[in-house]
Enzyme design. Structure first.
Site, PDB file in Angstrom:
ATOM      1  CB  CYS A 151      72.175  28.659  15.964  1.00  0.00           C
ATOM      2  SG  CYS A 151      73.941  28.829  15.685  1.00  0.00           S
ATOM      3  CB  THR A 156      91.575  39.008  44.236  1.00  0.00           C
ATOM      4  OG1 THR A 156      92.047  39.333  42.930  1.00  0.00           O
ATOM      5  CG2 THR A 156      91.164  40.271  44.956  1.00  0.00           C
ATOM      6  NE  ARG A 180      89.888  26.256  36.153  1.00  0.00           N
ATOM      7  CZ  ARG A 180      89.765  27.472  35.634  1.00  0.00           C
ATOM      8  NH1 ARG A 180      90.233  27.734  34.433  1.00  0.00           N
ATOM      9  NH2 ARG A 180      89.201  28.431  36.316  1.00  0.00           N
ATOM     10  CG  HIS A 217      86.910  37.377  35.446  1.00  0.00           C
ATOM     11  ND1 HIS A 217      88.025  37.289  36.252  1.00  0.00           N
ATOM     12  CD2 HIS A 217      86.878  38.661  35.010  1.00  0.00           C
ATOM     13  CE1 HIS A 217      88.621  38.473  36.310  1.00  0.00           C
ATOM     14  NE2 HIS A 217      87.931  39.320  35.572  1.00  0.00           N
TER      15      HIS A 217
HETATM   16  C1  BJW Z   1      93.976  33.516  49.759  1.00  0.00           C
HETATM   17  C2  BJW Z   1      93.815  32.214  50.200  1.00  0.00           C
HETATM   18  C3  BJW Z   1      92.934  32.014  51.260  1.00  0.00           C
HETATM   19  C4  BJW Z   1      95.207  32.166  48.569  1.00  0.00           C
HETATM   20  N1  BJW Z   1      92.291  33.035  51.782  1.00  0.00           N
HETATM   21  N2  BJW Z   1      93.346  34.526  50.316  1.00  0.00           N
HETATM   22  C5  BJW Z   1      95.102  47.728  32.901  1.00  0.00           C
HETATM   23  C6  BJW Z   1      96.440  47.585  33.165  1.00  0.00           C
HETATM   24  C7  BJW Z   1      97.149  46.494  32.693  1.00  0.00           C
HETATM   25  C8  BJW Z   1      96.540  45.508  31.950  1.00  0.00           C
HETATM   26  C9  BJW Z   1      95.207  45.635  31.674  1.00  0.00           C
HETATM   27  C10 BJW Z   1      94.512  46.740  32.139  1.00  0.00           C
HETATM   28  N3  BJW Z   1      93.220  46.603  31.745  1.00  0.00           N
HETATM   29  C11 BJW Z   1      93.103  45.449  31.059  1.00  0.00           C
HETATM   30  C12 BJW Z   1      94.297  44.848  30.986  1.00  0.00           C
HETATM   31  C13 BJW Z   1      94.592  43.537  30.322  1.00  0.00           C
HETATM   32  C14 BJW Z   1      94.200  42.334  31.169  1.00  0.00           C
HETATM   33  C15 BJW Z   1      94.995  42.351  32.476  1.00  0.00           C
HETATM   34  O1  BJW Z   1      94.517  42.701  33.525  1.00  0.00           O
HETATM   35  N4  BJW Z   1      96.242  41.929  32.426  1.00  0.00           N
HETATM   36  C16 BJW Z   1      97.092  41.906  33.621  1.00  0.00           C
HETATM   37  C17 BJW Z   1      97.415  40.459  33.977  1.00  0.00           C
HETATM   38  C18 BJW Z   1      98.306  42.724  33.368  1.00  0.00           C
HETATM   39  N5  BJW Z   1      92.776  42.314  31.440  1.00  0.00           N
HETATM   40  C19 BJW Z   1      91.904  41.872  30.555  1.00  0.00           C
HETATM   41  O2  BJW Z   1      92.255  41.464  29.462  1.00  0.00           O
HETATM   42  C20 BJW Z   1      90.441  41.909  30.947  1.00  0.00           C
HETATM   43  N6  BJW Z   1      89.695  42.500  29.894  1.00  0.00           N
HETATM   44  C21 BJW Z   1      89.610  43.818  29.693  1.00  0.00           C
HETATM   45  O3  BJW Z   1      90.058  44.615  30.493  1.00  0.00           O
HETATM   46  O4  BJW Z   1      88.960  44.193  28.538  1.00  0.00           O
HETATM   47  C22 BJW Z   1      89.165  45.506  28.044  1.00  0.00           C
HETATM   48  C23 BJW Z   1      90.579  45.563  27.507  1.00  0.00           C
HETATM   49  C24 BJW Z   1      91.009  44.599  26.629  1.00  0.00           C
HETATM   50  C25 BJW Z   1      92.332  44.623  26.162  1.00  0.00           C
HETATM   51  C26 BJW Z   1      93.192  45.615  26.596  1.00  0.00           C
HETATM   52  C27 BJW Z   1      92.748  46.578  27.501  1.00  0.00           C
HETATM   53  C28 BJW Z   1      91.408  46.550  27.956  1.00  0.00           C
HETATM   54  C29 BJW Z   1      89.879  40.518  31.113  1.00  0.00           C
HETATM   55  C30 BJW Z   1      90.492  39.791  32.255  1.00  0.00           C
HETATM   56  C31 BJW Z   1      89.929  38.369  32.307  1.00  0.00           C
HETATM   57  C32 BJW Z   1      90.640  37.522  33.348  1.00  0.00           C
HETATM   58  N7  BJW Z   1      90.359  36.170  33.113  1.00  0.00           N
HETATM   59  C33 BJW Z   1      90.934  35.161  34.025  1.00  0.00           C
HETATM   60  C34 BJW Z   1      90.815  33.744  33.373  1.00  0.00           C
HETATM   61  C35 BJW Z   1      89.435  33.365  33.029  1.00  0.00           C
HETATM   62  C36 BJW Z   1      88.722  32.638  34.140  1.00  0.00           C
HETATM   63  C37 BJW Z   1      89.171  31.204  34.291  1.00  0.00           C
HETATM   64  O5  BJW Z   1      89.594  30.559  33.350  1.00  0.00           O
HETATM   65  O6  BJW Z   1      89.065  30.727  35.418  1.00  0.00           O
HETATM   66  O7  BJW Z   1      90.286  35.233  35.288  1.00  0.00           O
HETATM   67  S1  BJW Z   1      92.649  35.419  34.396  1.00  0.00           S
HETATM   68  C38 BJW Z   1      92.547  34.829  36.040  1.00  0.00           C
HETATM   69  O8  BJW Z   1      92.980  35.910  36.895  1.00  0.00           O
HETATM   70  C39 BJW Z   1      91.054  34.578  36.324  1.00  0.00           C
HETATM   71  C40 BJW Z   1      90.899  35.253  37.652  1.00  0.00           C
HETATM   72  O9  BJW Z   1      89.541  35.614  37.858  1.00  0.00           O
HETATM   73  C41 BJW Z   1      91.836  36.433  37.560  1.00  0.00           C
HETATM   74  C42 BJW Z   1      92.238  37.013  38.900  1.00  0.00           C
HETATM   75  O10 BJW Z   1      92.953  36.087  39.650  1.00  0.00           O
HETATM   76  P1  BJW Z   1      92.773  36.073  41.228  1.00  0.00           P
HETATM   77  O11 BJW Z   1      91.394  35.716  41.556  1.00  0.00           O
HETATM   78  O12 BJW Z   1      93.292  37.341  41.771  1.00  0.00           O
HETATM   79  O13 BJW Z   1      93.681  34.842  41.634  1.00  0.00           O
HETATM   80  P2  BJW Z   1      95.263  34.798  41.969  1.00  0.00           P
HETATM   81  O14 BJW Z   1      95.705  33.393  41.886  1.00  0.00           O
HETATM   82  O15 BJW Z   1      96.005  35.768  41.147  1.00  0.00           O
HETATM   83  O16 BJW Z   1      95.369  35.309  43.477  1.00  0.00           O
HETATM   84  C43 BJW Z   1      94.828  34.572  44.551  1.00  0.00           C
HETATM   85  C44 BJW Z   1      95.070  35.367  45.832  1.00  0.00           C
HETATM   86  O17 BJW Z   1      94.433  34.687  46.897  1.00  0.00           O
HETATM   87  C45 BJW Z   1      96.551  35.484  46.213  1.00  0.00           C
HETATM   88  O18 BJW Z   1      96.834  36.842  46.523  1.00  0.00           O
HETATM   89  C46 BJW Z   1      96.692  34.620  47.482  1.00  0.00           C
HETATM   90  O19 BJW Z   1      97.569  35.178  48.458  1.00  0.00           O
HETATM   91  C47 BJW Z   1      95.295  34.639  48.010  1.00  0.00           C
HETATM   92  N8  BJW Z   1      94.912  33.456  48.779  1.00  0.00           N
HETATM   93  N9  BJW Z   1      94.655  31.363  49.494  1.00  0.00           N
HETATM   94  C48 BJW Z   1      92.553  34.277  51.319  1.00  0.00           C
HETATM   95  N10 BJW Z   1      92.744  30.743  51.791  1.00  0.00           N
END
Ligand code: BJW
Length: 249
Positions: free
Chosen positions: A147, A187, A64, A117
């Site tokens: 370390c 997003t 990546r 993130h």
């Molecule tokens: C375009 C386009 C163009 C395309 N123009 N648009 C509350 C409720 C339920 C669950 C949870 C909650 N709180 C926490 C959770 C658990 C979890 C979570 O959210 N799970 C859900 C999946 C259900 N969250 C966590 O664990 C977070 N930590 C946390 O909250 O800690 C406290 C806690 C812990 C445990 C339990 C409870 C609380 C941490 C989240 C970390 C996310 N990490 C990732 C991977 C790491 C980064 C990497 O490797 O790259 O981050 S996951 C992945 O998803 C990445 C992204 O940043 C993230 C979001 O994705 P994104 O950016 O939205 O991408 P896509 O692909 O989903 O969407 C792209 C969009 O673009 C689409 O809509 C297209 O239409 C659009 N598009 N082309 C404009 N040209």
């Protein structure tokens, strides 16, 4: 309204996701060509995965990193950077919150950025916690830190089940509290806490705008939804071109 940010709005928070980098050639996480189609996301983006198979996870992030370094910011990233210049020149406040780890916003010229993130270009020692810049692309095994504990190095990324970095959520919420408008770009609105920030902005009566290719999961929470590609919509709609930042370059 022809543009998203109006002249009196000098306090702006923008949050971006993978969609803004799609036109640079970086795959999004979900959807038809999602990065995760052949991998369950938890296989590579969780602390459990790293404990189980650090070599696989390290190499996934190395790939990546290589990909991100080979891509260039697109007109969407550049428009966000220009908006910041314009707002700053007008004496306002601007914060860019990105979920992306690819570094393209900074390369486009954005200055005031929270990478909520983490970053592909940073590494962290699991023992002592030291974080440092790391753009190496050829280390097939996760190295050990120099370390006293010789801790394994891991990507400085917020994985599932991990909290954001200390202070980030407070800084983001504080900027939203003070802003006139909260703009969310590219997003899917499914990953928390990022997806919940629009609720926070709404609870404070802020204007909320979403620019996305497809309707995100939380689309009904936004005052305005502009459907389209960031690289096409943002340069013409983010702010008035004739007033753009600094000397108009
Ligand atoms: C375009 C386009 C163009 C395309 N123009 N648009 C509350 C409720 C339920 C669950 C949870 C909650 N709180 C926490 C959770 C658990 C979890 C979570 O959210 N799970 C859900 C999946 C259900 N969250 C966590 O664990 C977070 N930590 C946390 O909250 O800690 C406290 C806690 C812990 C445990 C339990 C409870 C609380 C941490 C989240 C970390 C996310 N990490 C990732 C991977 C790491 C980064 C990497 O490797 O790259 O981050 S996951 C992945 O998803 C990445 C992204 O940043 C993230 C979001 O994705 P994104 O950016 O939205 O991408 P896509 O692909 O989903 O969407 C792209 C969009 O673009 C689409 O809509 C297209 O239409 C659009 N598009 N082309 C404009 N040209």
């Amino acid at each position: 309204m022809d543009w998203i940010v109006d002249a009196p709005e000098k306090k702006v928070v923008v949050m971006t996701g993978a969609g803004i980098s799609a036109e640079s050639g970086i795959q999004t996480f979900r959807g038809a060509n999602g990065l995760w189609e052949n991998h369950r996301i938890e296989e590579v983006a969780s602390p459990i995965a790293f404990r189980r198979d650090p070599v696989m996870v390290w190499n996934f992030y190395l790939q990546r990193r290589k990909q991100a370094l080979s891509c260039k910011p697109n007109p969407g990233h550049l428009a966000v950077a220009e908006l910041e210049k314009w707002i700053t020149a007008a004496g306002g406040d601007f914060l860019l919150v990105t979920q992306n780890v690819d570094g393209l916003h900074t390369r486009a010229g954005s200055k005031h950025v929270i990478e909520m993130h983490g970053s592909l270009m940073m590494t962290r020692c699991i023992a002592c916690g030291q974080v440092f810049p790391d753009e190496r692309t050829e280390m097939a095994l996760p190295p050990r830190h120099n370390c006293t504990e010789k801790g394994l190095l891991r990507p400085h990324i917020v994985w599932f089940g991990e909290s954001l970095f200390p202070g980030d959520m407070e800084r983001i919420e504080s900027a939203i509290e003070k802003c006139d408008i909260f703009i969310v770009i590219g997003t899917s609105g499914v990953v928390y806490p990022a997806a919940g920030l629009v609720n926070f902005a709404n609870s404070l009566g802020k204007r909320t705008v979403c620019v996305n290719k497809e309707a995100p999961a939380n689309v009904e929470l936004f005052d305005i939804f502009i459907q389209g590609e960031a690289g096409k919509e943002l340069p013409k709609r983010l702010f008035p071109r004739e007033n753009k930042g600094g000397n108009g370059k």
